[in-house]
Design a protein around this motif. Structure first.
Motif, short mmCIF file in Angstrom:
data_model
loop_
_atom_site.label_atom_id
_atom_site.label_comp_id
_atom_site.label_asym_id
_atom_site.label_seq_id
_atom_site.Cartn_x
_atom_site.Cartn_y
_atom_site.Cartn_z
N LYS A 175 0.81 -1.22 0.00
CA LYS A 175 0.00 0.00 0.00
C LYS A 175 0.84 1.26 0.00
O LYS A 175 0.40 2.30 -0.45
N GLY A 176 2.06 1.21 0.52
CA GLY A 176 2.92 2.38 0.57
C GLY A 176 4.05 2.25 -0.45
O GLY A 176 3.91 1.54 -1.45
N PRO A 177 5.19 2.88 -0.18
CA PRO A 177 6.30 2.85 -1.14
C PRO A 177 7.12 1.55 -1.09
O PRO A 177 7.99 1.34 -1.92
N TYR A 178 6.84 0.68 -0.11
CA TYR A 178 7.64 -0.53 0.08
C TYR A 178 6.79 -1.79 -0.09
O TYR A 178 5.56 -1.74 0.03
N CYS A 179 7.48 -2.91 -0.32
CA CYS A 179 6.79 -4.21 -0.36
C CYS A 179 6.32 -4.54 1.07
O CYS A 179 6.73 -3.89 2.03
N GLU A 180 5.50 -5.57 1.19
CA GLU A 180 4.97 -5.93 2.51
C GLU A 180 6.09 -6.28 3.50
O GLU A 180 6.03 -5.91 4.67
N ASP A 181 7.12 -7.00 3.02
CA ASP A 181 8.22 -7.39 3.92
C ASP A 181 8.97 -6.18 4.44
O ASP A 181 9.24 -6.08 5.64
N HIS A 182 9.32 -5.24 3.57
CA HIS A 182 10.06 -4.06 4.02
C HIS A 182 9.18 -3.12 4.83
O HIS A 182 9.68 -2.42 5.71
N SER A 183 7.89 -3.10 4.57
CA SER A 183 6.99 -2.30 5.41
C SER A 183 7.01 -2.81 6.85
O SER A 183 7.03 -2.03 7.79
N ARG A 184 7.02 -4.14 7.01
CA ARG A 184 7.08 -4.72 8.36
C ARG A 184 8.41 -4.38 9.04
O ARG A 184 8.45 -4.06 10.22
N ILE A 185 9.50 -4.45 8.29
CA ILE A 185 10.81 -4.13 8.86
C ILE A 185 10.85 -2.66 9.27
O ILE A 185 11.30 -2.31 10.35
N GLY A 186 10.35 -1.79 8.41
CA GLY A 186 10.32 -0.36 8.72
C GLY A 186 9.46 -0.05 9.93
O GLY A 186 9.76 0.84 10.72
N SER A 187 8.40 -0.82 10.11
CA SER A 187 7.51 -0.62 11.25
C SER A 187 8.17 -1.00 12.56
O SER A 187 7.75 -0.57 13.63
N ALA A 188 9.21 -1.83 12.49
CA ALA A 188 9.92 -2.24 13.71
C ALA A 188 10.64 -1.05 14.33
O ALA A 188 10.92 -1.05 15.52
N GLY A 189 10.96 -0.03 13.52
CA GLY A 189 11.55 1.20 14.03
C GLY A 189 12.98 1.10 14.48
O GLY A 189 13.48 1.97 15.17
N ARG A 190 13.68 0.05 14.11
CA ARG A 190 15.06 -0.13 14.57
C ARG A 190 16.08 0.03 13.45
O ARG A 190 17.26 -0.15 13.68
N VAL A 191 15.65 0.30 12.25
CA VAL A 191 16.56 0.37 11.12
C VAL A 191 16.53 1.78 10.56
O VAL A 191 15.47 2.30 10.23
N SER A 192 17.69 2.41 10.46
CA SER A 192 17.73 3.72 9.83
C SER A 192 18.09 3.53 8.36
O SER A 192 18.96 2.75 8.02
N LEU A 193 17.37 4.23 7.50
CA LEU A 193 17.61 4.10 6.07
C LEU A 193 18.76 5.00 5.64
O LEU A 193 18.91 6.12 6.13
N PRO A 194 19.58 4.54 4.69
CA PRO A 194 20.68 5.36 4.22
C PRO A 194 20.15 6.54 3.39
O PRO A 194 19.08 6.46 2.80
N LYS A 195 20.89 7.60 3.37
CA LYS A 195 20.51 8.79 2.62
C LYS A 195 21.23 8.79 1.26
O LYS A 195 22.35 8.32 1.15
N LEU A 196 20.58 9.36 0.28
CA LEU A 196 21.23 9.55 -1.02
C LEU A 196 22.20 10.71 -0.91
O LEU A 196 21.94 11.67 -0.18
N PRO A 197 23.33 10.67 -1.63
CA PRO A 197 24.25 11.81 -1.59
C PRO A 197 23.61 13.02 -2.26
O PRO A 197 22.82 12.87 -3.19
N ARG A 198 23.94 14.18 -1.79
CA ARG A 198 23.42 15.42 -2.40
C ARG A 198 24.31 15.82 -3.56
O ARG A 198 25.54 15.72 -3.48
#
Length: 86
Positions: A61-84
């Protein structure tokens, strides 16, 4: 007769950090510049040096697949940033 454990049975469970770097779509992920609107945008890169691959599995439903949505909901993983650009 005793059963021998296989290497697979002896390996520790995958940690959340390692799981977060797992792509559930095409092997190796999809380059960020080649993603379509229906693919998971979960970043698979470790730092700003690239290459910049994303999961690429079908989105939920959002920008991620169901598996990554669950991982993101765990709140313990910081996503890397794209370089500016600069």
């Amino acid at each position: 007769m005793s059963k021998c454990a296989t290497d697979e049975e002896n390996e520790p469970p995958m940690g959340l950090r390692e799981l977060a770097r797992t792509g559930f779509g095409p092997k190796g992920g999809v380059l960020i510049t080649e993603l379509t609107g229906s693919q998971c945008k979960w970043p698979l890169w470790e730092d700003a040096s690239g290459p910049f691959h994303c999961c690429g599995a079908p989105r939920g439903k959002g920008p991620y697949c169901e598996d990554h949505s669950r991982i993101g909901s765990a709140g313990r993983v910081s996503l890397p940033k794209l370089p500016r650009g600069g």
